[in-house]
Design a protein around this motif. Sequence first.
Motif, PDB file in Angstrom:
ATOM      1  N   ASP A   1       0.846  -1.164  -0.182  1.00 13.31           N
ATOM      2  CA  ASP A   1       0.043   0.080   0.150  1.00 13.31           C
ATOM      3  C   ASP A   1       0.926   1.225  -0.035  1.00 13.31           C
ATOM      4  OD1 ASP A   1      -1.725   1.978   0.345  1.00 13.31           O
ATOM      5  OD2 ASP A   1      -2.138   1.702   2.450  1.00 13.31           O
TER       6      ASP A   1
ATOM      7  N   ARG B   1      -4.761   8.962  -6.698  1.00 14.27           N
ATOM      8  CA  ARG B   1      -4.506  10.263  -6.347  1.00 14.27           C
ATOM      9  C   ARG B   1      -4.210  10.347  -4.860  1.00 14.27           C
ATOM     10  NH1 ARG B   1      -9.335  13.363  -9.808  1.00 14.27           N
ATOM     11  NH2 ARG B   1      -8.302  12.948 -11.922  1.00 14.27           N
ATOM     12  N   GLY B   2      -3.274   9.559  -4.398  1.00 16.29           N
ATOM     13  CA  GLY B   2      -2.570   9.570  -3.044  1.00 16.29           C
ATOM     14  C   GLY B   2      -3.552   8.614  -2.010  1.00 16.29           C
ATOM     15  N   VAL B   3      -4.588   8.135  -2.600  1.00 19.12           N
ATOM     16  CA  VAL B   3      -5.610   7.454  -1.786  1.00 19.12           C
ATOM     17  C   VAL B   3      -5.440   6.066  -1.907  1.00 19.12           C
ATOM     18  CG1 VAL B   3      -7.999   7.146  -0.552  1.00 19.12           C
ATOM     19  CG2 VAL B   3      -7.169   9.297  -1.478  1.00 19.12           C
ATOM     20  N   GLY B   4      -5.344   5.059  -0.802  1.00 18.02           N
ATOM     21  CA  GLY B   4      -5.147   3.694  -0.877  1.00 18.02           C
ATOM     22  C   GLY B   4      -6.585   3.199  -1.179  1.00 18.02           C
TER      23      GLY B   4
ATOM     24  N   THR C   1      -3.440   2.680  -5.270  1.00 13.01           N
ATOM     25  CA  THR C   1      -3.210   3.955  -5.260  1.00 13.01           C
ATOM     26  C   THR C   1      -3.829   4.808  -5.980  1.00 13.01           C
ATOM     27  OG1 THR C   1      -1.656   3.593  -3.545  1.00 13.01           O
ATOM     28  CG2 THR C   1      -2.128   5.796  -3.968  1.00 13.01           C
TER      29      THR C   1
ATOM     30  N   SER D   1       0.217   4.289  -0.430  1.00  9.56           N
ATOM     31  CA  SER D   1      -0.435   5.393   0.273  1.00  9.56           C
ATOM     32  C   SER D   1       0.148   5.611   1.728  1.00  9.56           C
ATOM     33  CB  SER D   1      -2.022   5.330   0.287  1.00  9.56           C
ATOM     34  OG  SER D   1      -2.437   4.481   1.109  1.00  9.56           O
ATOM     35  N   ARG D   2       0.196   4.673   2.420  1.00  6.06           N
ATOM     36  CA  ARG D   2       0.911   4.491   3.897  1.00  6.06           C
ATOM     37  C   ARG D   2       2.048   3.838   4.083  1.00  6.06           C
ATOM     38  NH1 ARG D   2      -2.513   7.139   7.294  1.00  6.06           N
ATOM     39  NH2 ARG D   2      -1.396   5.811   8.950  1.00  6.06           N
TER      40      ARG D   2
END
Length: 439
Positions: free
Chosen positions: A291, A327-330, A325, A293-294
């Motif tokens: 992931d 636009r930066g969101v998982g 991911t 994003s995190r």
Amino acid sequence: MSQEFHFQLEPKQLHAGIKKHSGYIVPAVEDAYNLEVAGIGIGPYEPITLLDDITPAWPFPWLGGGADMLFTVTKVDATTGSLEVWEGTSSSHVADLTFPSFTMYDIPDMAVFDTYRVMVGTFGVMSGIGDDLSSNPDIPRARSCCNYKGQLVLGGILDPWYDCDETFIAYSNIGDVTMEPDWKNEAGYRPINYVGTVYKVRRLGDGIAVYGEKGVVFVTGVRSPIPTFAMKEVAKFNMASPAAADGGFHWHVAIDSSGYLWFVTEEGAERIGYKDALSTLNLSNVVVRYDGSRDRVFISDGDKCFLMTKAGLTQIYQIPSGVGTYRGVGYFLGVEDTEDYSMKVGPFDFGYQGLKTVYTVESDTGDFVEVDVPISGNFTTVKTVPLNNVGVCTPVVSGSSFFITVTGDDYNVYPNHVMLRWKMSDLRGMRGYYQPRQS
């Protein structure tokens, strides 16, 4: 009456997540459910966003892509799949795919070059700009692919392409995906016999980690004496499954067939443990997904899922078969279990083999406490008691050693304190004078 003692589990042991090794009677975290280990310690799990409620046919559905759009591959029947493109939470159909066989090997892989994408798998190869993916017969089928500084790198070649087989990697020209070797001497191929069948290729720092059935090697592009990829042998281990390795630019995770977790960086590969926890998975079905994003990794077999960060391991309620991911969101595809929180700590024997009685348990989180003691060689839950409004309960349980499980219906917690108050019940191992019990 005998003297009352207290034992507090050190916060640093709580904050480390699930213990790495077994065999030592040292109190530590046995299980941690719906928690996440960050740099500052253990705290609430930050859920990944469910993209679509698709019933998994493990290891499908697959999810990949990233940046401005996502792609999913779902299983339609035993030999057919469906490729969809997603922008946000809306999707459109791209193509139907034919699977030669339905096994773990059928999970596709995708390399992203800004807006250009290449997807490989046993069904074939598709490439194109944006969501316009179409079949590309000029690229050989492969099990895995990645973007290495503008070069397409394939791992585990499936087609009869030059002298290649599943133990080879192949690489394109720099700046395009032309795989045919030519006068520029940029495109080419080479065997990676050290790892056997190649399962996964992933960018790692300045090089590429190549994972196979027998371990991992690093390959790095060199210019001298000729443009090629230099290889460095890293670690020998048997991969749990073809999908049991993944990671980001700085670190990877791989699971071996014994259930050990390997932490892989540019400096090398280290077997750091977690066998007790990960061996509860069906290892031949394990899928490891990163992931971005995190900066964390999901390890799942379709029935349960563990979450690995650089700081530690926990178990979570979401069970992703695919992670991407946008636009930066998982986002993930899969199923979700209960959102309750629990942490099991122990074993506590207090350095004394005789019978003890735990009178009081304190915890700064949770609603209930379960107490396990060994019965016929196995730890068994013998009492569950509620915590009061100041985090104290009185189970009054006797045994030779104990596990304590703190549970609650909200995982938005930061565990930092677990304390047991106890007395010795069997004093035959004590020397000297002591005050006998009063009737």
